[in-house]
Design an enzyme around this catalytic site. Structure first.
Site, PDB file in Angstrom:
ATOM      1  CG  ASP A  13      -3.519  10.883   4.814  1.00 50.26           C
ATOM      2  OD1 ASP A  13      -2.192  10.386   5.557  1.00 50.26           O
ATOM      3  OD2 ASP A  13      -3.919  10.599   3.890  1.00 50.26           O
TER       4      ASP A  13
ATOM      5  CD  GLU B  33      -1.042   8.127   0.615  1.00 54.29           C
ATOM      6  OE1 GLU B  33      -2.301   8.385   0.415  1.00 54.29           O
ATOM      7  OE2 GLU B  33      -0.287   8.209   1.382  1.00 54.29           O
TER       8      GLU B  33
ATOM      9  CD  GLU C   1      -7.777   5.584   6.268  1.00 52.71           C
ATOM     10  OE1 GLU C   1      -8.012   6.454   5.156  1.00 52.71           O
ATOM     11  OE2 GLU C   1      -6.666   5.059   6.494  1.00 52.71           O
TER      12      GLU C   1
ATOM     13  NE  ARG D  22      -0.465   4.378  11.500  1.00 60.16           N
ATOM     14  CZ  ARG D  22      -1.440   4.988  10.273  1.00 60.16           C
ATOM     15  NH1 ARG D  22      -2.640   4.526  10.221  1.00 60.16           N
ATOM     16  NH2 ARG D  22      -0.802   5.709   9.307  1.00 60.16           N
TER      17      ARG D  22
ATOM     18  CG  HIS E 291      -6.431  15.496   0.908  1.00 58.90           C
ATOM     19  ND1 HIS E 291      -6.650  14.346   0.751  1.00 58.90           N
ATOM     20  CD2 HIS E 291      -6.544  14.328   1.883  1.00 58.90           C
ATOM     21  CE1 HIS E 291      -6.360  13.644   0.790  1.00 58.90           C
ATOM     22  NE2 HIS E 291      -6.463  13.497   1.632  1.00 58.90           N
TER      23      HIS E 291
ATOM     24  CE  LYS F 187      -6.045   2.880   9.243  1.00 59.83           C
ATOM     25  NZ  LYS F 187      -5.348   2.869   7.708  1.00 59.83           N
TER      26      LYS F 187
ATOM     27  CD  GLU G 221      -2.932   0.760   2.138  1.00 61.53           C
ATOM     28  OE1 GLU G 221      -3.626   1.768   2.546  1.00 61.53           O
ATOM     29  OE2 GLU G 221      -3.115  -0.021   3.110  1.00 61.53           O
ATOM     30  NE  ARG G 222      -2.068   5.219   0.043  1.00 59.72           N
ATOM     31  CZ  ARG G 222      -3.103   5.402  -1.298  1.00 59.72           C
ATOM     32  NH1 ARG G 222      -2.802   5.529  -2.471  1.00 59.72           N
ATOM     33  NH2 ARG G 222      -4.420   5.846  -0.524  1.00 59.72           N
TER      34      ARG G 222
ATOM     35  CE  LYS H  58      -0.837   9.333   9.121  1.00 57.51           C
ATOM     36  NZ  LYS H  58      -1.861   8.998   7.375  1.00 57.51           N
TER      37      LYS H  58
ATOM     38  CD  GLU I 238       2.586   6.807  10.940  1.00 55.44           C
ATOM     39  OE1 GLU I 238       2.165   5.935  10.181  1.00 55.44           O
ATOM     40  OE2 GLU I 238       1.677   6.866  11.937  1.00 55.44           O
TER      41      GLU I 238
ATOM     42  CD1 TRP J 169     -12.076   9.869   2.644  1.00 57.35           C
ATOM     43  CD2 TRP J 169     -14.083   8.582   1.997  1.00 57.35           C
ATOM     44  NE1 TRP J 169     -12.859   8.441   3.800  1.00 57.35           N
ATOM     45  CE2 TRP J 169     -14.007   8.380   3.037  1.00 57.35           C
ATOM     46  CE3 TRP J 169     -14.924   8.043   1.568  1.00 57.35           C
ATOM     47  CZ2 TRP J 169     -14.324   6.947   3.784  1.00 57.35           C
ATOM     48  CZ3 TRP J 169     -15.150   7.135   1.732  1.00 57.35           C
ATOM     49  CH2 TRP J 169     -15.232   6.429   2.433  1.00 57.35           C
TER      50      TRP J 169
END
Length: 675
Positions: free
Chosen positions: A341, A369, A268, A301, A484, A264, A144-145, A336, A363, A507
């Protein structure tokens, strides 16, 4: 005749070996391995054996003594390098410190550093106790990523077949002071805790152990339900507690130095304690209690956000800050660097500094990404340096970076993406190192081909390119605090107009840019979402005032009129246009800089970077045109005459649709992206 054939085959194999050595696979560990140095040690162990071997093969100087002994000035991983009448001595209270000292000495040799002068004594202690890579690797070997091939971990072949790259991976990490690795994705499969897969994890841990790399696992909070059909995963349920204690005992029987769990939860769609009416603290503490007898830790997280009227940038703070002081001592809340994000630029997360009674760890995202994947040069040390200006290392004992490593020959896809792995390790050891210094180190150890003795005609320019690359990405993607604006799903290209039926507002890009006829930007001031109130008073006042808010965060904290006068005297619209154009022009300068480097770097590396820069230049224009043409619909203001004209039509750009797999990058060709 037969002798000549063998000789020819030998020459061909030798040539092939030399060519292969320039494929980037050796990373920053490219020093010749034929030194035959004199090395002695006062103790023996597998780790000290590695340090001895590294010095024997690569050290070109005086005899070296490895001295394992206590030293009041040294932490467990720290080391001292000093000159003696017999040569050099590396001292550490722990054998891994001797290995770190060895790699530091070899780094100084590669850099021809003045620190090696006989009147210098070197004392190094790491700023963080835990310096960890997080792999978002899935068990089917997708990442992922991930933009550099498949996962390194070949689960189908483990535990019986061990790739040579496993040890090479551990060696590379140890050389920059990284001492932990989370093997699997935070969106974890419960299967990783099955007896079958724990044997595979053990095989990797055995390879990593001599290099001081402890293994951690991401765990799915619902694992007891999935693996053993328990009716609940409630962290206060006695059967659930017993299940985790037994599973933890099983792990430590196989892997005595297992590091612990990364979780996590309730984010999500991932299961967590909130599903059972419990808090994050109650969930983390249940796991912490299971790990405590073995001195393991839980990294929990704080990346949480849910369908809510609350500003997404506020949600982690709202959910975790009230829990301050409720976590066990062996729980570290992993936050983070920014509140949303991993955006190309964010203010730091306000959780740092607001949880006085809880261990926190930053983090970072090493993989790109949101920064052009492995097509764009984006040296991230300046981004992380910004973070450390607000969040001192003394406030934390741990740090994590989301890995950009895969099966590509050069490990990271883009040759320059290696620099971010390297920079993370160096900054995790010493956050006081400057981006300039780290770029200088990486370039000298990595990018120039063997035989080049004078790099002065190009070195300064390449370093400048690296140092300016992240800011260029910010300019052509999302300047002045925009964030974003990415296309749905893959986060590669621009899609500020994105609309997906049924999607949550947070989103979609419009949630963040809020462009309308009046202006653009997210109002997080006291008259808006009041996210500024989560920061210390001095910063809250600074960010809250449109007149004093730093312009790099302006549209993060304010909805600003198009005709607002900026510090330059230009309108916001004109300034926005000029930032986008400046990013495009900067990438074109990078192309010219790289073209001048042809004589100094390996031919394959030169062509690879040159090709990726062409993609980056096209993508920069794509971003500029897409964003300015879209936002111009709201501003109704002309693009300044003295910047480069758009070359696309908005209607055509809105038809662009990328399909990107988990480990493949797009080609950069717009014509191939249309529906």
């Amino acid at each position: 005749m037969k002798h000549k054939i063998y000789l020819l085959i030998g020459l061909l194999l030798s040539s092939f070996s030399i060519l292969q050595a320039e494929d980037g696979s050796r990373l920053w560990l490219r020093q010749p391995q034929n030194a035959h140095a004199q090395v002695t040690a006062n103790k023996q162990s597998p780790t000290i054996g590695l340090a001895t071997r590294e010095l024997q093969q690569a050290w070109q100087g005086a005899p070296v003594t490895l001295e394992l002994k206590k030293d009041k000035q040294l932490d467990k991983d720290g080391f001292r390098i000093r000159h003696t009448s017999d040569g050099l001595t590396i001292t550490s209270p722990d054998e891994i410190g001797l290995l770190y000292g060895t790699y530091h000495l070899l780094r100084l040799q590669a850099l021809q550093s003045n620190d090696l002068k006989t009147d210098n004594e070197i004392i190094e202690n790491p700023a963080y106790q835990l310096r960890i890579l997080n792999h978002w690797d899935n068990m089917d070997r997708t990442i992922e990523r991930g933009y550099a091939g498949k996962s390194l971990w070949n689960w189908d072949e483990l535990p019986n077949t061990l790739s040579d790259r496993y040890e090479a991976y551990a060696r590379a990490n140890a050389s920059i002071g990284i001492n932990g690795t989370v093997l699997n994705n935070v969106n974890a499969s419960p299967q990783i805790l099955s007896a079958e897969y724990l044997q595979k994890v053990k095989a990797l841990a055995d390879v990593f152990r001599p290099y001081g790399i402890r293994v951690y696992l991401s765990v799915n909070f619902a694992s007891p339900m999935v693996l053993d059909s328990l009716p609940t995963a409630d962290p206060l349920d006695k059967e659930v507690i017993r299940w985790w204690k037994n599973k933890t005992k099983e792990i430590y029987k196989l892997i005595p130095d297992f590091g612990g769990f990364l979780v996590k939860a309730n984010s999500e769609g991932q299961p967590g304690p909130c599903d059972f009416g419990r808090t994050h603290a109650e969930g983390a503490n249940m796991l912490a209690d299971a790990l405590k007898p073995y001195k393991g830790i839980v990294m929990w997280r704080a990346f949480v956000y849910s369908p809510s009227d609350a500003d997404r940038a506020k949600q982690a703070y709202l959910e975790f800050q009230p829990l301050d002081g409720q976590f066990r001592p062996n729980v570290i809340v992993q936050v983070k660097n920014g509140p949303v994000d991993f955006q190309p630029r964010e203010p730091y997360s306000p959780l740092f500094g607001s949880m006085k009674h809880t261990s926190l760890m930053a983090e970072f995202q090493i993989t790109q990404e949101y920064l052009g994947h492995s097509n764009h040069i984006a040296y991230l040390a300046p981004m992380w340096e910004e973070f450390f200006q607000f969040v001192p290392a003394t406030s934390q004992k741990a740090i994590a970076g989301v890995s950009n490593i895969g099966t590509d020959a050069n490990w990271c896809g883009h040759p320059f993406a290696q620099a971010n792995w390297y920079a993370f390790g160096r900054l995790a050891w010493n956050p006081q190192l400057g981006s300039d210094e780290i770029a200088d180190e990486w370039l000298k150890q990595t990018i120039y081909k063997e035989g080049v003795t004078d790099i002065s005609p190009i070195h300064t320019d390449l370093k400048k390119m690296m140092l300016e690359s992240r800011e260029a990405v910010v300019d052509y993607m999302m300047p002045l605090g925009l964030h974003h604006l990415f296309a749905w799903g893959h986060h590669y290209g621009p899609e500020p107009w994105c609309k997906v039926p049924g999607a949550r507002p947070d989103w979609l890009p419009s949630y963040y840019h809020k462009a309308d006829a009046q202006g653009i930007g997210f109002d997080r001031s006291s008259t808006g979402s009041n996210a500024v109130a989560q920061y210390p008073d001095s910063l809250a006042r600074l960010y809250n005032n449109l007149a004093t808010c730093p312009e790099e965060y302006l549209l993060w904290f304010h909805h600003v009129p198009w005709r607002h006068t900026m510090k330059s005297g230009r309108t916001l619209w004109d300034e926005l246009c000029r930032h986008y154009d400046a990013g495009v022009q900067q990438v074109k300068k990078f192309q010219k800089t790289w073209d001048k480097a042809e004589a100094f770097v390996d031919a394959d590396c030169f062509k690879d970077v040159q090709s990726r820069l062409k993609i980056q230049a096209r993508d920069a224009v794509w971003w500029k045109d897409a964003c300015l043409l879209y936002f111009q619909q709201f501003s109704q203001m002309p693009i300044p005459y003295d910047i480069e004209r758009p070359i696309h039509e908005l209607d055509d750009l809105e038809k662009v649709q990328l399909g990107i797999s988990n480990y493949e990058c797009p080609s950069g060709e717009l014509l191939n992206r249309n529906r």
